[in-house]
Structures are given as C-alpha cells and as structure tokens.
Design an enzyme around this catalytic site. Structure first.
Site, PDB file in Angstrom:
ATOM      1  N   PHE A  87       1.943   1.851 -10.813  1.00  0.00           N
ATOM      2  CA  PHE A  87       1.310   1.794  -9.693  1.00  0.00           C
ATOM      3  C   PHE A  87       0.278   2.857  -9.311  1.00  0.00           C
ATOM      4  CE2 PHE A  87       2.359  -0.664  -5.589  1.00  0.00           C
ATOM      5  CZ  PHE A  87       2.672  -1.798  -6.184  1.00  0.00           C
TER       6      PHE A  87
ATOM      7  N   ARG B 196      -4.384   5.160  -3.101  1.00  0.00           N
ATOM      8  CA  ARG B 196      -5.023   4.168  -2.308  1.00  0.00           C
ATOM      9  C   ARG B 196      -6.309   4.727  -1.473  1.00  0.00           C
ATOM     10  NH1 ARG B 196       0.210   0.796  -0.164  1.00  0.00           N
ATOM     11  NH2 ARG B 196       0.754  -0.176  -2.529  1.00  0.00           N
TER      12      ARG B 196
ATOM     13  N   GLU C  62      -0.745  -3.868  -4.782  1.00  0.00           N
ATOM     14  CA  GLU C  62      -1.291  -2.911  -5.920  1.00  0.00           C
ATOM     15  C   GLU C  62      -0.685  -3.461  -7.421  1.00  0.00           C
ATOM     16  OE1 GLU C  62      -1.830   1.258  -4.361  1.00  0.00           O
ATOM     17  OE2 GLU C  62      -0.325   1.465  -5.838  1.00  0.00           O
TER      18      GLU C  62
ATOM     19  N   ASP D   1       6.796  -0.743  18.508  1.00  0.00           N
ATOM     20  CA  ASP D   1       7.802  -0.357  19.855  1.00  0.00           C
ATOM     21  C   ASP D   1       8.439   1.013  19.897  1.00  0.00           C
ATOM     22  OD1 ASP D   1       6.523  -2.969  20.113  1.00  0.00           O
ATOM     23  OD2 ASP D   1       8.550  -3.920  20.212  1.00  0.00           O
TER      24      ASP D   1
ATOM     25  N   HIS E  50      -5.106  -0.444   2.648  1.00  0.00           N
ATOM     26  CA  HIS E  50      -5.031  -0.752   1.389  1.00  0.00           C
ATOM     27  C   HIS E  50      -6.141  -1.543   0.667  1.00  0.00           C
ATOM     28  CE1 HIS E  50      -3.114  -3.039  -2.033  1.00  0.00           C
ATOM     29  NE2 HIS E  50      -1.872  -2.659  -1.761  1.00  0.00           N
TER      30      HIS E  50
ATOM     31  N   SER F 161       7.306   3.735   0.034  1.00  0.00           N
ATOM     32  CA  SER F 161       7.974   3.110   1.426  1.00  0.00           C
ATOM     33  C   SER F 161       9.081   2.490   1.327  1.00  0.00           C
ATOM     34  CB  SER F 161       7.088   2.296   2.118  1.00  0.00           C
ATOM     35  OG  SER F 161       7.543   1.808   3.230  1.00  0.00           O
ATOM     36  N   LEU F 162       9.153   1.568   0.491  1.00  0.00           N
ATOM     37  CA  LEU F 162      10.497   0.921   0.244  1.00  0.00           C
ATOM     38  C   LEU F 162      11.650   1.875  -0.197  1.00  0.00           C
ATOM     39  CD1 LEU F 162       9.739  -2.477  -1.675  1.00  0.00           C
ATOM     40  CD2 LEU F 162      10.069  -2.277   0.699  1.00  0.00           C
TER      41      LEU F 162
ATOM     42  N   ARG G 189       0.074   7.911   1.624  1.00  0.00           N
ATOM     43  CA  ARG G 189       1.369   7.430   1.000  1.00  0.00           C
ATOM     44  C   ARG G 189       1.219   6.700  -0.498  1.00  0.00           C
ATOM     45  NH1 ARG G 189       4.182   2.285   0.362  1.00  0.00           N
ATOM     46  NH2 ARG G 189       2.923   1.344   1.834  1.00  0.00           N
TER      47      ARG G 189
ATOM     48  N   GLY H  61      16.686  -0.090   8.701  1.00  0.00           N
ATOM     49  CA  GLY H  61      17.764  -0.485   9.942  1.00  0.00           C
ATOM     50  C   GLY H  61      18.865  -0.927   9.020  1.00  0.00           C
TER      51      GLY H  61
ATOM     52  N   GLN I  30      -3.123   4.313   6.406  1.00  0.00           N
ATOM     53  CA  GLN I  30      -3.623   3.759   5.068  1.00  0.00           C
ATOM     54  C   GLN I  30      -4.232   2.543   5.075  1.00  0.00           C
ATOM     55  OE1 GLN I  30      -0.556   2.848   1.824  1.00  0.00           O
ATOM     56  NE2 GLN I  30      -1.461   4.597   1.062  1.00  0.00           N
TER      57      GLN I  30
ATOM     58  N   GLY J 140      14.938  -4.351   9.700  1.00  0.00           N
ATOM     59  CA  GLY J 140      14.216  -4.244   8.530  1.00  0.00           C
ATOM     60  C   GLY J 140      14.866  -3.577   7.223  1.00  0.00           C
ATOM     61  N   GLY J 141      14.301  -2.983   6.221  1.00  0.00           N
ATOM     62  CA  GLY J 141      14.871  -2.406   5.021  1.00  0.00           C
ATOM     63  C   GLY J 141      15.647  -1.114   5.561  1.00  0.00           C
TER      64      GLY J 141
ATOM     65  N   LEU K 242      -2.326  -9.412   2.302  1.00  0.00           N
ATOM     66  CA  LEU K 242      -2.176  -8.441   1.136  1.00  0.00           C
ATOM     67  C   LEU K 242      -2.058  -9.032  -0.080  1.00  0.00           C
ATOM     68  CD1 LEU K 242      -1.798  -5.281   0.591  1.00  0.00           C
ATOM     69  CD2 LEU K 242       0.364  -6.219   0.053  1.00  0.00           C
TER      70      LEU K 242
ATOM     71  N   HIS L 270      -3.109  -1.080   6.485  1.00  0.00           N
ATOM     72  CA  HIS L 270      -1.794  -1.410   5.827  1.00  0.00           C
ATOM     73  C   HIS L 270      -0.366  -0.653   6.343  1.00  0.00           C
ATOM     74  CE1 HIS L 270       0.625  -2.960   2.410  1.00  0.00           C
ATOM     75  NE2 HIS L 270       0.880  -1.678   2.122  1.00  0.00           N
TER      76      HIS L 270
HETATM   77  C1  LIG Z   1       2.186  -6.951   3.029  1.00  0.00           C
HETATM   78  C2  LIG Z   1       3.149  -5.771   2.776  1.00  0.00           C
HETATM   79  C3  LIG Z   1       3.650  -5.554   1.586  1.00  0.00           C
HETATM   80  C4  LIG Z   1       3.986  -4.166   1.244  1.00  0.00           C
HETATM   81  N1  LIG Z   1       4.486  -3.895  -0.142  1.00  0.00           N
HETATM   82  C5  LIG Z   1       5.157  -2.646  -0.261  1.00  0.00           C
HETATM   83  C6  LIG Z   1       5.677  -2.665  -1.765  1.00  0.00           C
HETATM   84  O1  LIG Z   1       5.639  -3.233  -2.548  1.00  0.00           O
HETATM   85  N2  LIG Z   1       6.559  -1.336  -1.723  1.00  0.00           N
HETATM   86  C7  LIG Z   1       6.424  -0.368  -0.780  1.00  0.00           C
HETATM   87  O2  LIG Z   1       7.125   0.517  -1.068  1.00  0.00           O
HETATM   88  N3  LIG Z   1       5.956  -0.540   0.466  1.00  0.00           N
HETATM   89  C8  LIG Z   1       5.623  -2.064   0.734  1.00  0.00           C
HETATM   90  N4  LIG Z   1       4.808  -2.070   1.974  1.00  0.00           N
HETATM   91  C9  LIG Z   1       5.397  -0.978   2.979  1.00  0.00           C
HETATM   92  C10 LIG Z   1       6.805  -1.426   3.387  1.00  0.00           C
HETATM   93  O3  LIG Z   1       7.183  -2.647   3.298  1.00  0.00           O
HETATM   94  C11 LIG Z   1       6.892  -1.154   4.736  1.00  0.00           C
HETATM   95  O4  LIG Z   1       6.423   0.107   5.337  1.00  0.00           O
HETATM   96  C12 LIG Z   1       8.443  -1.240   5.292  1.00  0.00           C
HETATM   97  O5  LIG Z   1       9.028  -2.497   4.708  1.00  0.00           O
HETATM   98  C13 LIG Z   1       8.878  -1.284   6.738  1.00  0.00           C
HETATM   99  O6  LIG Z   1      10.293  -1.143   6.868  1.00  0.00           O
HETATM  100  P1  LIG Z   1      11.196  -0.906   8.141  1.00  0.00           P
HETATM  101  O7  LIG Z   1      12.726  -1.032   8.138  1.00  0.00           O
HETATM  102  O8  LIG Z   1      10.725   0.487   8.551  1.00  0.00           O
HETATM  103  O9  LIG Z   1      10.540  -1.988   9.352  1.00  0.00           O
HETATM  104  P2  LIG Z   1      10.334  -3.565   9.339  1.00  0.00           P
HETATM  105  O10 LIG Z   1      10.792  -4.137   8.092  1.00  0.00           O
HETATM  106  O11 LIG Z   1       8.849  -3.636   9.693  1.00  0.00           O
HETATM  107  O12 LIG Z   1      11.319  -3.811  10.358  1.00  0.00           O
HETATM  108  C14 LIG Z   1      11.190  -3.657  11.966  1.00  0.00           C
HETATM  109  C15 LIG Z   1      12.212  -4.173  12.495  1.00  0.00           C
HETATM  110  O13 LIG Z   1      12.359  -3.554  13.868  1.00  0.00           O
HETATM  111  C16 LIG Z   1      12.333  -4.766  14.797  1.00  0.00           C
HETATM  112  N5  LIG Z   1      11.957  -4.435  16.031  1.00  0.00           N
HETATM  113  C17 LIG Z   1      10.667  -3.670  16.151  1.00  0.00           C
HETATM  114  N6  LIG Z   1      10.291  -3.540  17.448  1.00  0.00           N
HETATM  115  C18 LIG Z   1      11.675  -3.717  18.176  1.00  0.00           C
HETATM  116  C19 LIG Z   1      12.247  -3.821  19.296  1.00  0.00           C
HETATM  117  N7  LIG Z   1      11.387  -3.529  20.481  1.00  0.00           N
HETATM  118  N8  LIG Z   1      13.428  -4.401  19.643  1.00  0.00           N
HETATM  119  C20 LIG Z   1      14.081  -4.788  18.686  1.00  0.00           C
HETATM  120  N9  LIG Z   1      13.652  -4.899  17.194  1.00  0.00           N
HETATM  121  C21 LIG Z   1      12.445  -4.344  16.956  1.00  0.00           C
HETATM  122  C22 LIG Z   1      11.878  -5.866  14.059  1.00  0.00           C
HETATM  123  O14 LIG Z   1      12.479  -6.961  14.537  1.00  0.00           O
HETATM  124  C23 LIG Z   1      12.265  -5.655  12.744  1.00  0.00           C
HETATM  125  O15 LIG Z   1      13.680  -6.026  12.485  1.00  0.00           O
HETATM  126  C24 LIG Z   1       4.322  -3.317   2.165  1.00  0.00           C
HETATM  127  C25 LIG Z   1       3.934  -3.530   3.579  1.00  0.00           C
HETATM  128  C26 LIG Z   1       3.244  -4.831   3.568  1.00  0.00           C
HETATM  129  C27 LIG Z   1       2.778  -5.075   5.329  1.00  0.00           C
END
Ligand SMILES: Cc1cc2nc3c(=O)[nH]c(=O)nc-3n(C[C@H](O)[C@H](O)[C@H](O)COP(=O)(O)OP(=O)(O)OC[C@H]3O[C@@H](n4cnc5c(N)ncnc54)[C@H](O)[C@@H]3O)c2cc1C
Length: 601
Positions: free
Chosen positions: A123, A290, A259, A225, A246, A407-408, A402, A23, A244, A20-21, A256, A357
């Site tokens: 926001f 929120r 906001e 995980d 939403h 979060s981003l 939060r 990693g 949280q 994700g973002g 979703l 959320h």
């Molecule tokens: C619908 C929605 C809208 C949002 N909008 C906003 C916003 O506008 N602004 C903001 O700041 N935040 C927002 N958030 C929150 C924010 O997007 C998330 O908190 C953030 O993107 C999480 O990023 P991350 O890198 O932690 O994980 P994620 O992006 O969830 O990525 C997790 C990664 O881990 C991998 N993974 C998981 N378990 C395993 C495993 N066992 N083995 C291998 N790989 C694994 C997955 O495949 C994935 O690649 C939003 C969230 C949602 C749900």
C-alpha cells in the site's frame, strides 16, 4: 418543540455516538465488561461508512515480506510530514498486530495465504527497511475489508448485548458548570422526539466530514456531526486544514477505487501512456503516499497531459493484472468499473481523478481517547467524561497526511484503548454527576429557531454552496489568495446557516429537519478547515500552497515546508472564529524520535 417542554430522559454508564468501526470496537470492550452502554447511530450500524473501506488494515505481521513495527512507525511519521505525534504513532504501530489477530479470532474473514496466514498487500507509503522498497503490510479481505470488519464487530456486539439506538441523531454534548461531560441530547428520527441521554462518559465516534466537499468518496451521512457538537461545546478542532485527496476516485462519479489496485500492481498513466509516477517518486512510484500521488496527477493535468476530450483525468491501468487476480483480489473494483464508468477494467484502463477522501484533523485527544484542550498553559488538559475515537478525532497519528490502511487500524487501536480506559473509570466511579438545569437549552433553541423560521432558506441550497466553496478554495493545490477568498465566502455562508427554514415541520421521520441540523455541523467543519488553511503559511502533507518554492537543493521535493515556524498543531475555536497552536510531540514512548527531513520517495 417548545423550550421548557419536559424531555424524555434515560441514563446509561456510557453513551457512544456512532456505530462505525471505532464506535463498535469501543462498545465491545464496554459491553464485555458489563457496563450499561447505548450506541447511537443515524443509520443501521453496518451501514456506517466503515463498511465502504476496501483496501486493508495496516499491521506489520510480516506474513509475506520481512516487516516489523519500527518500519511501520517510521513510514507513518514520514507519511505525516512530521505533524503526527510520535507517542501516538508508536502506540498504534506496536498495537497493530494484536488488534488484527484479535479481529481474526472474532471471526473476521480475511483472505488467506497458502500456509493459512492472513493475506497482505502493498500500500502507498508502506515500506521495508526505512523507505527502501514497498512492503506487504495491508491485511485484506479482498477489496471489502471494511465490510468484513464492520459485520464482524457488529456480530460481536450483538453477542455481548450492546444496546443500539438506530436512527437516533445526537445533537449536542451536555457539559456541567465545571465543564465535565454528563450526557448528550438526541433526536429520535422515527418520532421526532428529543431525549436527554445521561451518562458518566460520552464517546464521540461520528466519523469524518467529507461531505463538506462537492466531490467526495464519503457516504452522505458523513457530515461531521461530532465536530459540530464539539465546536458548539467550546472544544477546539485540531489540524482541520489537512484533507486527504485519494488519487483514484472514478472521474465524474467520486466513487473510490482502492489503493489496493495499485497494491496489486495497477499503474497510473497520462495521455501519452507514460507511467509518470516514475518521475515524481522514483523509488515507490505509484505506491508513494496519497498527497504525493494526487499532486503529481494534478500536475500532469495542469501541464496538459491529462486524458479524455477535456484532458481532465488520468488513467488507472489494470489490464496487465489478469482477469483471475482481479476477480479474486478486486471484485468490487471490477463491479464499480462496470457500474460507474462503463469500463471493463480487465480490458481497458479506467478514468480517475484525485477526490476528497479523509480528514486528518478532528477533535483533539490523547492516546486513551480522552478529549484534551489547552488550559492555563497546559497544552493537553483532559475534559472529564468526554472521549473521541476514529475519523472524528485527532490523536494525532496521521498528522498532515494519512497512509492508506492506517485509518482502520486507528479505529481498532484507539477504539479498544478508549474502551479500556472508560471501563476503568466507570468501575471506579459508581455515580452520575447531576445534570445541569439548562442541559437541553441549546438544543431546544436550535430546534425552535428552525421551527419558527418561515422566511429562511432550505438546507440543500446552503449545503450546496458550502460544498462548492470548499471544492474551489481548498483543493489539491491551494493559493493564499484563493484561501483568503474562501474564508470570506464561508463566513458569509454562516449567516445563511443561521437562517435555515423547514417547509415541512412534521415530526415523524422528517429528513428535512435532520438535514438542516447536519448543515449546522457542516458549517463548523468547513469554517474550521478554511480558516486553519488560510493561516498556515507553509506547505505540509496534504496542505499544498502554490505560492511557495521547492527547497533549493531538492527540486523534486514538495513545495516549502517551514519546520522552524510551523511544525505545530492548529486549534480552531468556533467561538470567536479564532486559532491557537500547540507543539507537535516529537518524542515517542520508548524508541528514538524520527527527526524531520526532506520528504522524497
Ligand atoms: C470509500 C472508502 C474506503 C476506505 N478504505 C479504507 C481502507 O481500506 N483502509 C483504511 O484504513 N481506511 C479506509 N477508509 C477510511 C476509513 O474507512 C474511515 O476513516 C473509517 O471507517 C471511519 O470510521 P469511524 O468509526 O470513525 O466512522 P464511520 O464508519 O463513518 O461511522 C460513523 C458513525 O457515526 C454515526 N453518526 C454520525 N453522526 C451521528 C449523530 N449525530 N448521531 C448519531 N450517530 C451519528 C453514523 O451513523 C455511523 O454509525 C476508507 C474510507 C472510504 C470513504
């Protein structure tokens, strides 16, 4: 898969679990520094949940209204209800403009103002001049900010030659006799083979566990995980009682609506058409944080002012924004309205309810992303070789609640910081520590149990029961009796999780095996949440317990917060299902502390 089978082994400088973002921001630092990095993901990187983020990234660029990082720092501390660590919050808010400009230079397609600067929208909970009025701080690419962000980071990683292991599921952390982390075990979904991935450093970036609840805005892969892996490896999970809601999930669908809708001027209305947020948060109104807005919506519904035949939802009104603004700033929201509610949001309001959320808690870390645990009177001792960033971690910048867009920002700031710290360590330490003999035993025993069990339950039923228990006992408003009952229910579910069975035991792309392994992780996140929640005898941020009173001199403030006894972080250990606590860090790095006060908006 028998215990004792020779496993395939591969060696890297660093293994990152999650694309994700967070990693991918970390992996980029590592690949650019020339380290040998493997990034594992259950899905193709650009399908990680970050892609679904809509509204924006918080940074005090001040492009559209006067702003600076001190205001952002203050808002975040207040938003966290004084459970956030002020050193981490200061670090994040100060770094914010830098990481956003860096993204811009990577090619992120932000929306633009007429003068070419990045577009920013208001926001929830983000203010100018310490709470005086809303500020425009959320840097946005329409309502697809996460999509733009994740694709930009993926492209930069491809350019830097990061190695991705797509559809690989990490199963367990490998720690040696000294407790240092030396790798992970992982399942290659395509073949069903289990591998040992050795590394000098492991970074967990597995995202949130929103799927422990029945109604959630989260992707199906968000099963916590990394939390499960940490819990099984003896690492506590911090502040898991804080989840949280939403305010604006589409009623009945959970999808979703950002906001950013309210940032662009949308209004929440009850059955009388009243803009009820004016009563609960006279200054910020619909743009209060929120936890505030979700509670107010629930209160309206409880008091009979909900909408629809069952009076069980609130209306989000965007009809006054104009079709042009909606098409330009909220194009996905327009589509979601059509597809999930059969509503044309330019013409009529859309039914919404507070929906799970985001997890504020997670794996405890310091501001370098290093995982820290209490040891012999030291609150934050580093576990060598183990890092965590993003939603699975708790650094803790979000505390008990939060703010949207933070979060981003957290992904970028701490992904980058962890990346830099890991680079330093790897340049200084050239050799890998040896793998312990029992490196994969725990993983193999889990798999063997699943494969040999013929009489147990299938994972969907058990997962469904975990989700409905959490939904019922850990909602927007909680009660002590309800939480205590939830603790008992979840404990009983643990026995069922240890008796999961597979009907199909084949190896190639066996999604039933993956789901069963995910349920084991859901269990850790759910139990951590329920037990931590039932033990916290106060209200703070998103943890609201109906049994408490409003402060006597502030009838509009949230129900009782108890700083004298509870301004502290919870740590839940899977082993023994026990809790410990550690103090909140109220000392920022360079500025004055924001002292606790009553939280009104
Ligand atoms: C619908 C929605 C809208 C949002 N909008 C906003 C916003 O506008 N602004 C903001 O700041 N935040 C927002 N958030 C929150 C924010 O997007 C998330 O908190 C953030 O993107 C999480 O990023 P991350 O890198 O932690 O994980 P994620 O992006 O969830 O990525 C997790 C990664 O881990 C991998 N993974 C998981 N378990 C395993 C495993 N066992 N083995 C291998 N790989 C694994 C997955 O495949 C994935 O690649 C939003 C969230 C949602 C749900």
């Amino acid at each position: 898969m028998q215990i004792g089978t020779t496993l395939a082994k591969r060696k890297f400088d660093v293994v990152i679990v999650g694309a994700g973002g967070s990693g991918m921001r970390a992996s980029l630092q590592l690949s650019l520094a020339g380290l040998n990095v493997a990034v594992l993901s259950k899905v193709f990187p650009t399908r990680s949940h970050t892609v679904a983020a809509q509204g924006g990234i918080g940074a005090s660029l001040g492009n559209m209204s006067e702003d600076n990082w001190h205001y952002h720092f203050y808002d975040t501390v207040k938003g966290s209800d004084w459970l956030g660590d002020q050193d981490a919050i200061e670090f994040m808010c100060r770094e914010a403009p830098k990481v956003v400009y860096e993204l811009e230079h990577f090619g992120m397609p932000f929306d633009r103002n007429a003068d070419g600067t990045i577009y920013q929208r208001p926001f929830g909970g983000h203010t100018a001049n310490y709470g005086e009025k809303p500020v425009q701080r959320a840097c946005a690419a329409a309502d697809r900010t996460g999509h733009a962000l994740l694709h930009t980071l993926y492209q930069q990683n491809v350019k830097a030659r990061t190695q991705f292991f797509v559809e690989w599921m990490a199963l367990d952390i490998i720690r040696d006799a000294e407790g240092d982390t030396v790798g992970v075990t992982a399942l290659e979904m395509e073949t069903g083979e289990v591998h040992i991935l050795e590394a000098k450093t492991v970074l967990l970036a597995t995202g949130g566990a929103g799927r422990i609840f029945a109604a959630s805005t989260n992707a199906f892969i968000n099963t916590g995980d990394g939390l499960g892996m940490a819990a099984r490896a003896g690492i506590p999970l911090q502040d898991m009682e804080f989840w949280q809601f939403h305010p604006t999930g589409v009623a009945g669908a959970g999808v979703l609506l950002t906001e950013g809708c309210r940032g662009e001027g949308a209004i929440l209305r009850n059955v009388n058409g009243e803009r009820f947020m004016e009563r609960y948060a006279p200054t910020l109104k619909d743009l209060a944080p929120r936890d505030f807005v979700s509670r107010s919506m629930d209160q309206e519904i409880k008091e009979g002012r909900g909408c629809g035949p069952n009076k069980d939802y609130i209306l989000l009104d965007m009809t006054h924004l104009g079709a042009d603004t909606i098409a330009k700033r909220l194009p996905s929201v327009l589509e979601i309205g059509h597809n999930f509610a059969n509503v044309d949001i330019t013409k009529e309001p859309i039914p919404v309810v507070p929906t799970i959320h985001y997890q504020m808690g997670g794996i405890p870390t310091n501001i370098n992303g290093q995982v820290v645990v209490p040891n012999n009177g030291i609150h934050n001792e580093v576990i060598n070789g183990l890092y965590a960033v993003g939603e699975c971690s708790c650094v803790s910048v979000h505390g008990a609640n939060r703010l949207g867009t933070n979060s981003l920002l957290d992904l970028l700031v701490f992904g980058r910081a962890a990346g830099n710290h890991i680079v330093d360590f790897n340049l200084k330490n050239k050799t890998h520590k040896p793998l312990p003999k029992d490196a994969a035993d725990r993983t193999l025993a889990r798999l063997a149990r699943l494969d040999s069990n013929s009489g147990g339950e299938y994972s969907q039923r058990v997962a469904g029961d975990i989700r409905s228990a959490m939904q019922q006992h850990a909602g927007v408003f909680r009660t002590q009796a309800g939480m205590d009952e939830g603790v008992t229910k979840i404990a009983a579910l643990r026995d069922r999780v240890s008796n999961l069975a597979l009907k199909d035991k084949s190896k190639v792309f066996n999604t039933a095996r993956v789901e069963a392994l995910e349920v084991e992780n859901l269990m850790e996140a759910a139990q951590a949440t329920m037990v931590s929640a039932a033990a916290r005898r106060e209200c703070r941020g998103a943890h609201t317990v109906d049994d408490y009173e409003h402060p006597a001199d502030h009838p509009t403030a949230p129900l009782g917060r108890d700083d004298a006894n509870w301004m502290k972080h919870t740590l839940w250990y899977a082993e023994g299902n026990r809790l410990e606590y550690k103090p909140v860090n109220l000392k920022p790095l360079t500025v004055d502390s924001v002292p606790p006060k009553v939280r009104t908006f």
